[in-house]
Design a protein around this motif. Structure first.
Motif, short mmCIF file in Angstrom:
data_model
loop_
_atom_site.label_atom_id
_atom_site.label_comp_id
_atom_site.label_asym_id
_atom_site.label_seq_id
_atom_site.Cartn_x
_atom_site.Cartn_y
_atom_site.Cartn_z
N ALA A 79 0.83 -1.20 0.00
CA ALA A 79 0.00 0.00 0.00
C ALA A 79 0.86 1.25 0.00
O ALA A 79 0.58 2.22 -0.72
N LYS A 80 1.93 1.25 0.79
CA LYS A 80 2.83 2.41 0.86
C LYS A 80 3.51 2.64 -0.50
O LYS A 80 3.62 3.77 -0.96
N SER A 81 3.95 1.57 -1.14
CA SER A 81 4.61 1.73 -2.43
C SER A 81 3.62 2.22 -3.50
O SER A 81 3.98 3.00 -4.38
N LEU A 82 2.36 1.76 -3.43
CA LEU A 82 1.34 2.25 -4.36
C LEU A 82 1.08 3.74 -4.16
O LEU A 82 0.89 4.49 -5.12
N LEU A 83 1.05 4.18 -2.89
CA LEU A 83 0.85 5.60 -2.62
C LEU A 83 2.04 6.42 -3.13
O LEU A 83 1.87 7.51 -3.69
N ASP A 84 3.25 5.88 -2.98
CA ASP A 84 4.43 6.57 -3.52
C ASP A 84 4.34 6.72 -5.02
O ASP A 84 4.87 7.68 -5.59
N CYS A 85 3.69 5.75 -5.68
CA CYS A 85 3.54 5.79 -7.15
C CYS A 85 2.28 6.55 -7.57
O CYS A 85 1.89 6.50 -8.74
N HIS A 86 1.61 7.20 -6.60
CA HIS A 86 0.41 8.01 -6.87
C HIS A 86 -0.77 7.16 -7.34
O HIS A 86 -1.67 7.68 -8.00
N GLU A 87 -0.81 5.88 -7.00
CA GLU A 87 -1.96 5.04 -7.29
C GLU A 87 -2.82 5.00 -6.03
O GLU A 87 -2.89 4.00 -5.30
#
Length: 482
Positions: A79-87
Motif C-alpha cells: 500500500a505504501k509503495s502504491l501511494l508513492d507511485c500516486h496510485e
C-alpha cells in the motif's frame, strides 16, 4: 516448484528489505513490484519468526496493534509503495476493500464500494490503525484529485480527421492474451499497468463492448493516468470517433512525453488522415524512445510508400522485419513495395515468405481462421500474377490453381459463420476467370468452361465470363462446320 518454509522465510526477508531499500532511494516503481511479489507469497504464520527493522524501531505498545501491524506488513509495504507511485485508489483498496469488494469490478463513482461514514466493524477488527490511516489518507487524496480533474479538460482544440488504427500483429494468440488480461483485471481491478497492452489487443480483435467497459473502469479509477487515455484512444479509434482518438493520444503524451506506444498510435492516426509530416514526426519519436518498436518502423514504411519514396519505404520495412521476421503482414507489405519498384523476383520471394508466415489459421477461433484463409487466397492470387508478369506461365498457373482450390474449400466449408468480404469475393471471381482463360489457351476447354460458370453472375466479371463461354460455342460450331 513449491518452496520450503525456510526458503519462503528467506524470500520474504529479502523482498521486505528490497521494498525498504528501493523506497528509501525513491525507486518507487521497483518498490511497488517487490511489494506485490511479497504480498503474493503464501502466509504460513511466519510472522513470529521474522525480525526486521520495522520491528526493532516499532514504538507500538499495544500488543493487539503490534500483532496486526506485524501480520499485515506485506500489505502495508505494498500500500505504501502504491501511494508513492500516486496510485491512491489502489492503495486504499489494499485495506478498505478486502472484505466486501476484493473481487468486485467497480463501475460507479464510489469505485471502492465503501459506504460513507465509518468502515464496518470487521475492517476495524482485522486492520491495524496504521493501515487504516494510510488507506484513509489515500482515499482523501483520491477524492481531492477527482475534484481537481472535474474542473475541466486540460487541452484546448486539437487535431481532427478520419483515421483507423491498424495493428500489424497476427491474431493467433490474441484471444488467449485477452483471457489472461481479463483474469488479471478481475483479481486486481485497480492494477492499470497492463492497460495499454489489453486495450491494443481488444482494438485489434474489434471488441468494442469490452473496450468500452475497460475504458469506463480505468476512467473511474484514475482519469488522468497515461494508461487510461491509451485505452480511451483505442476505444475512440475503434468506434470511428477519430478526432477524439487523436485528442486522447495527445493527452497521453502531454502527461508522459516518453510514452513511446502513444507516439506510435498517434502516428497511425496521422497516417490515415494523410497528415504525413505529423505521422513521420510521431513515428520517429517512437523509434527514438524504443528502437524495438516494429510497428513504428512499419508505419514509416507505409508513409514513405504513400509519398512514392519506395527506397525509404523498403528501408523501414526491412527494419521492421529485422525485429519481426515471422510477421506475414510485414512480408506482404515489403512484397508490394518491391513490386512497385519493378523488382518482381524479389517481390515473389517476399510473397512466399508472407504465405509461409501467415499459416492457414487452423486452431484459432472461427472468425480468425476465416480471415487467415481469405488472406492466403489473396496472397496466392498476387503470387500467380507476379509470375505471369515475368512470363513464367507454368508457375503462375500452379499458384492460381492453389488459389482457386483454397477458394473452393472456403466456400464449401459448412462451418463458415460470417459471409466473405467484398474484396475476397472479387479476388475469387478474378482468379477463376483468369485461370479459365489460361487453361482455355492451353486447350482444356472442359475445365475452362467449368471455371467460367463458377464466376458469380452478379459480379463485375460476369460479362467477361459470359463472353468466354460464348467463345467456346463459336469454336465448337466452327469445328462442326469443318
Amino acid at each position: 516448484m513449491s518452496l520450503s518454509k525456510t526458503e519462503t522465510l528467506e524470500l520474504q526477508c529479502s523482498l521486505r528489505q528490497a521494498v525498504i531499500n528501493c523506497s528509501e532511494r525513491c525507486q518507487y516503481q521497483s518498490a511497488k513490484w517487490a511489494a506485490e511479489l511479497l504480498d503474493a507469497l503464501p502466509d504460513d504464520n511466519l510472522g513470529g519468526e521474522l525480525t526486521s527493522l520495522a520491528e526493532v524501531f516499532n514504538t507500538q505498545t499495544d500488543p493487539v496493534e503490534m500483532r496486526l501491524e506485524q501480520d499485515e506488513l506485506p500489505k502495508y509495504l505494498m500500500a505504501k509503495s502504491l501511494l508513492d507511485c500516486h496510485e491512491t485508489r489502489r492503495c486504499a483498496a489494499v485495506f478498505l476493500s478486502s472484505d466486501s469488494s476484493e473481487h468486485t469490478i467497480p463501475l460507479q463513482n464510489n469505485v471502492l464500494n465503501i459506504s460513507h461514514g465509518k468502515p464496518s466493524r470487521s475492517v476495524f477488527s482485522k486492520t491495524s490503525q496504521k493501515g487504516l490511516f494510510l488507506a484513509s489518507h489515500a482515499l482523501l487524496l483520491a477524492g481531492e484529485k477527482q475534484i481537481t480533474e472535474e474542473l475541466g479538460p486540460i487541452l484546448g482544440p486539437s487535431d481532427t480527421g478520419a483515421v483507423i488504427n491498424k495493428q500489424l500483429a497476427p491474431l493467433k494468440h490474441f484471444h488467449t492474451a485477452d483471457t489472461l488480461f481479463s483474469s488479471m483485471l478481475i483479481s486486481s481491478p485497480f492494477h492499470l499497468d497492463f492497460l495499454p497492452h489489453h486495450s491494443n489487443i481488444l482494438h485489434t480483435l474489434g471488441s468494442s463492448s469490452q473496450l468500452a467497459f475497460l475504458t469506463h473502469l480505468s476512467t473511474s479509477i484514475s482519469r488522468y493516468r497515461p494508461e487510461t487515455h491509451v485505452a480511451l484512444g483505442n476505444y475512440y479509434s475503434l468506434t470511428s470517433r477519430h478526432s477524439d482518438a487523436i485528442r486522447a493520444f495527445r493527452l497521453v503524451l502531454q502527461l508522459d512525453r516518453n510514452f513511446t506506444a502513444a507516439w506510435t498510435l498517434l502516428g497511425h492516426e496521422y497516417c490515415k488522415v494523410e497528415n504525413t509530416h505529423a505521422a513521420i514526426s510521431a513515428y520517429r519519436r517512437a523509434v527514438e524512445g524504443d528502437n524495438k518498436d516494429y510497428r513504428a518502423f512499419a508505419g514509416l514504411g507505409v508513409v514513405y510508400e504513400s509519398l512514392e519514396k519506395p527506397t525509404l519505404s523498403l528501408h523501414y520495412y526491412r527494419q521492421a522485419l529485422a525485429l519481426r521476421p515471422d510477421d506475414g503482414e510485414l512480408w506482404h507489405m515489403m512484397a508490394s513495395c518491391l513490386g512497385s519498384m519493378g523488382r518482381v523476383m524479389q517481390g515473389i520471394e517476399a510473397l512466399k515468405r508472407a504465405i509461409a508466415c501467415s499459416g492457414d489459421g487452423r486452431g484459432n477461433n472461427q472468425d480468425d481462421e476465416l480471415g487467415a484463409r481469405c488472406k492466403r487466397i489473396e496472397l496466392f492470387f498476387q503470387l500467380a500474377n507476379a509470375y505471369a508478369e515475368v512470363q513464367e506461365r507454368g508457375e503462375a498457373t500452379k499458384y492460381l490453381e492453389i488459389c482457386v482450390d483454397e477458394a473452393d474449400e472456403v466456400e464449401g466449408s459448412g462451418d463458415v459463420g460470417a459471409p466473405l468480404s467484398t474484396a475476397t469475393v472479387s479476388v475469387i471471381n478474378r482468379s477463376r476467370l483468369l485461370l479459365a482463360r489460361w487453361i482455355a489457351a492451353d486447350g482444356d476447354d472442359t475445365r475452362a468452361r467449368y471455371l467460367a460458370r463458377q464466376v458469380d453472375q452478379g459480379s463485375e466479371f460476369a460479362e467477361e465470363a459470359r463472353d468466354l463461354l460464348r467463345s467456346f460455342v463459336v469454336t465448337e460450331e466452327e469445328d462442326d462446320g469443318e
